[in-house]
Enzyme design. Structure first.
Site, PDB file in Angstrom:
ATOM      1  N   SER A  31       0.823  -1.212   0.000  1.00 52.72           N
ATOM      2  CA  SER A  31       0.000   0.000   0.000  1.00 52.72           C
ATOM      3  C   SER A  31       0.853   1.255   0.000  1.00 52.72           C
ATOM      4  CB  SER A  31      -0.930  -0.005   1.223  1.00 52.72           C
ATOM      5  OG  SER A  31      -0.195  -0.192   2.419  1.00 52.72           O
ATOM      6  N   ASN A  42      -2.280  -2.491  13.165  1.00 51.15           N
ATOM      7  CA  ASN A  42      -3.735  -2.295  13.110  1.00 51.15           C
ATOM      8  C   ASN A  42      -4.177  -1.048  13.873  1.00 51.15           C
ATOM      9  OD1 ASN A  42      -3.521  -4.666  11.769  1.00 51.15           O
ATOM     10  ND2 ASN A  42      -4.471  -5.947  13.347  1.00 51.15           N
ATOM     11  N   THR A  79     -40.255  26.443  -9.975  1.00 52.01           N
ATOM     12  CA  THR A  79     -40.545  25.096  -9.480  1.00 52.01           C
ATOM     13  C   THR A  79     -40.828  24.278 -10.725  1.00 52.01           C
ATOM     14  OG1 THR A  79     -42.918  25.476  -9.249  1.00 52.01           O
ATOM     15  CG2 THR A  79     -41.570  25.979  -7.319  1.00 52.01           C
ATOM     16  N   HIS A  80     -40.400  23.032 -10.730  1.00 53.18           N
ATOM     17  CA  HIS A  80     -40.515  22.189 -11.938  1.00 53.18           C
ATOM     18  C   HIS A  80     -39.773  22.814 -13.129  1.00 53.18           C
ATOM     19  CE1 HIS A  80     -43.842  20.137  -9.769  1.00 53.18           C
ATOM     20  NE2 HIS A  80     -44.133  21.376  -9.397  1.00 53.18           N
ATOM     21  N   ASN A 122     -17.165  27.502 -22.827  1.00 53.43           N
ATOM     22  CA  ASN A 122     -17.801  26.397 -22.104  1.00 53.43           C
ATOM     23  C   ASN A 122     -17.661  26.532 -20.589  1.00 53.43           C
ATOM     24  OD1 ASN A 122     -18.565  25.157 -24.508  1.00 53.43           O
ATOM     25  ND2 ASN A 122     -16.605  24.077 -24.679  1.00 53.43           N
ATOM     26  N   GLU A 171     -19.244  22.074 -14.842  1.00 47.64           N
ATOM     27  CA  GLU A 171     -19.480  20.738 -15.418  1.00 47.64           C
ATOM     28  C   GLU A 171     -18.612  19.686 -14.734  1.00 47.64           C
ATOM     29  OE1 GLU A 171     -20.436  20.905 -20.002  1.00 47.64           O
ATOM     30  OE2 GLU A 171     -18.833  22.300 -19.522  1.00 47.64           O
ATOM     31  N   TYR A 208      -9.517  -6.639  12.682  1.00 50.46           N
ATOM     32  CA  TYR A 208      -8.881  -6.147  11.456  1.00 50.46           C
ATOM     33  C   TYR A 208      -8.907  -7.216  10.378  1.00 50.46           C
ATOM     34  CZ  TYR A 208      -5.505  -4.394   8.111  1.00 50.46           C
ATOM     35  OH  TYR A 208      -4.912  -3.973   6.947  1.00 50.46           O
ATOM     36  N   GLN A 267      -7.357  -2.171   4.129  1.00 48.35           N
ATOM     37  CA  GLN A 267      -6.366  -1.386   3.393  1.00 48.35           C
ATOM     38  C   GLN A 267      -7.037  -0.627   2.240  1.00 48.35           C
ATOM     39  OE1 GLN A 267      -2.225  -2.744   2.967  1.00 48.35           O
ATOM     40  NE2 GLN A 267      -2.656  -3.000   0.790  1.00 48.35           N
ATOM     41  N   LYS A 295      -8.253   3.399   2.158  1.00 51.98           N
ATOM     42  CA  LYS A 295      -7.432   4.607   2.026  1.00 51.98           C
ATOM     43  C   LYS A 295      -7.642   5.377   0.742  1.00 51.98           C
ATOM     44  CE  LYS A 295      -4.533   2.603   5.148  1.00 51.98           C
ATOM     45  NZ  LYS A 295      -5.558   1.545   4.983  1.00 51.98           N
TER      46      LYS A 295
HETATM   47  N1  ARG Z   1      -1.244  -1.377   5.129  1.00 55.39           N
HETATM   48  C1  ARG Z   1      -2.162  -1.864   6.085  1.00 55.39           C
HETATM   49  C2  ARG Z   1      -3.523  -1.167   5.920  1.00 55.39           C
HETATM   50  O1  ARG Z   1      -3.546  -0.245   5.207  1.00 55.39           O
HETATM   51  C3  ARG Z   1      -1.656  -1.619   7.468  1.00 55.39           C
HETATM   52  C4  ARG Z   1      -2.216  -2.532   8.490  1.00 55.39           C
HETATM   53  C5  ARG Z   1      -1.743  -3.920   8.209  1.00 55.39           C
HETATM   54  N2  ARG Z   1      -2.101  -4.828   9.250  1.00 55.39           N
HETATM   55  C6  ARG Z   1      -2.018  -6.124   9.086  1.00 55.39           C
HETATM   56  N3  ARG Z   1      -2.384  -6.864  10.071  1.00 55.39           N
HETATM   57  N4  ARG Z   1      -1.615  -6.662   7.958  1.00 55.39           N
HETATM   58  O2  ARG Z   1      -4.511  -1.552   6.465  1.00 55.39           O
END
Ligand code: ARG
Length: 465
Positions: free
Chosen positions: A25, A112, A157-158, A287, A292, A319, A324, A327
């Protein structure tokens, strides 16, 4: 950290390169690095305060983390896919810098609770920044409103002409929507601002940590009360995506109106060159790309909300790696909302010019004063429904004769009902039609001036008040 990968010695072979990439990640969670460093510094301080590591070790860790911060800011630290994620990248670099003591940082912590801490710190800062941007957007709306209290615009309206409005009233409707957006973010902020740090992998830790202390160092209001919930809760991210979606709904509705207004058919506004673009083939075109794009980008933010909901719905505690995936949705939501708010604020501040002559013409050429004729009769004792029916006839006759209401003679009015007198003409000018709607929250000029005062007071509130 000496092995080809970061986890334990039970692994004998390295990850397949494609799986390493798939699993990593770092490509996106590097955006969390400043928060990861801050969270880790607080954790190190807590470890030292509770005697889990020595004060000297704590100081070494905090300073080493600070050095990484500097290296990152200077562009000297750019971890690649081999680091897997930002948390491993930082820990590995720390150990390079400070030696074996760096390996103590992860005592009484798991990635975690670490990643949960990072996202919350990130989102807390971004929410505050978005609130500030909402204030600027509101300021732009208010500025326009102040300039256009007495400019009239058809109200619909409408999408059919209904009753004329003060343009300020129309703009302040968006101000109030943005006010709710701001309040919603303040509310989400409260639930973002809780510390999962010290929840460990899922069950807490055997070490005598002080979660209140690390929470306090990071400015969190309190630690999570349940470790399982702390590491697996993403409600706050969903709530944020929801608040962001509503911001986008509002920006998109305003965009749609600006696009309509800028069309030749409406002609209520022109867009300045700094905020519009041309066509590659039709030289006459200008434009409205900004509204838009905002309207278009609303869709992806709604998509992230949906994505996060579906991400969470089947997850067993606690977890799971699925998390992941939160994000990119969160980051893109933040980036999209922030860029749209910025663009719309610029558009309102310097990109849009209302066309008073065209607006004046528009509100003077229609039957949007018909309700006021009915109100006129009703005020003279004719029951409203009867008055309504009579005015329906008036409009029909006028349309057939190619006349506007103000062009009917007094005889024609009185033929419809004897209660009509010469003051009917004054009662149906667009200005009077607007001024007369003096009920609380209405478009009457007095009401609009009060609304402007309220808006000014609201802008004076503190960011999280
Ligand atoms: N890169 C992981 C995430 O975004 C971090 C946490 C990973 N934890 C694990 N037990 N593999 O969630």
């Amino acid at each position: 950290m000496d092995t080809p990968q970061t986890w334990s010695q039970r692994f004998e072979t390295a990850l397949h390169p494609a799986i390493a990439t798939f699993n990593a990640s770092i490509g996106f969670d590097i955006a969390l690095i400043e928060y990861d460093l801050t969270g880790s510094q607080a954790h190190a301080k807590m470890l030292a305060k509770t005697g889990i590591i020595s004060p000297k070790e704590g100081e070494t860790l905090v300073n080493g983390l600070q050095q990484i911060r500097q290296e990152y800011r200077d562009g000297r630290f750019r971890p690649g896919v081999e680091a897997e994620d930002v948390h491993f990248a930082v820990e590995r670099r720390l150990t390079e810098i400070v030696g074996d003591v760096g390996k103590k940082l992860h005592t009484a912590r798991s990635r975690n609770d670490q990643v949960g801490t990072d996202i919350r710190l990130y989102l807390r800062a971004e929410i505050e920044a978005i609130q500030e941007q909402l204030r600027q957007f509101q300021q732009a709306l208010l500025g326009l409103a102040q300039a256009h209290v007495e400019t009239l615009i058809p109200g619909y309206t409408h999408l059919q002409r209904a009753q004329p409005l003060s343009l300020a009233h129309h703009l302040l409707a968006y101000f109030d929507m943005a006010q709710r957006d701001w309040q919603r973010l303040a509310d989400v902020h409260r639930r973002v601002n809780i510390s999962p740090l010290g929840c460990g992998a899922l069950a807490g830790t055997t070490f005598p940590i002080d979660r209140h202390y690390s929470a306090e160092l990071l400015g969190f209001a309190e630690p999570y009360g349940n470790s399982l919930d702390g590491v697996s809760d993403r409600d706050f991210a969903i709530e944020f995506a929801c608040a962001a979606s509503l911001i986008m709904v509002h920006l998109s509705r305003l965009s749609e109106e600006v696009i309509l207004w800028a069309s030749e058919e409406f002609g209520f506004v022109t867009l300045n060159d700094s905020c519009s673009t041309g066509s590659s083939i039709m030289p006459q075109k200008k434009n409205p790309d900004v509204p838009e794009l905002v309207r278009g980008k609303a869709g992806r933010v709604f998509g992230h909300l949906q994505g996060l909901l579906v991400l969470m719905k089947g997850l067993p505690l606690a977890y799971n790696k699925d998390l992941q995936e939160d994000k990119e949705a969160i980051f893109d939501t933040v980036i999209t909302v922030r860029s749209c708010l910025e663009a719309m604020t610029i558009l309102l501040t310097e990109g849009i010019v209302f066309q008073p002559a065209r607006l004046h013409q528009a509100v003077n050429q229609d039957f949007s004063n018909a309700t006021d004729v009915a109100d006129y009769l009703a005020a003279k004792g004719v029951p409203f429904r009867e008055a309504y029916n009579l005015v329906g006839q008036v409009v029909k006759t006028s349309l057939a004769a190619g006349k506007l209401l103000r062009e009917l003679t007094l005889d024609e009015w009185q033929a419809i009902h004897p209660a009509f007198e010469a003051d009917i003409y004054g009662a149906i000018t667009p200005e009077q039609v607007v001024a007369a709607r003096n009920s609380h929250g209405g478009t009457g000029f007095n009401q609009v001036r009060q609304a402007i005062q309220r808006a000014q007071q609201q802008l004076g509130q503190s960011p999280l008040g």
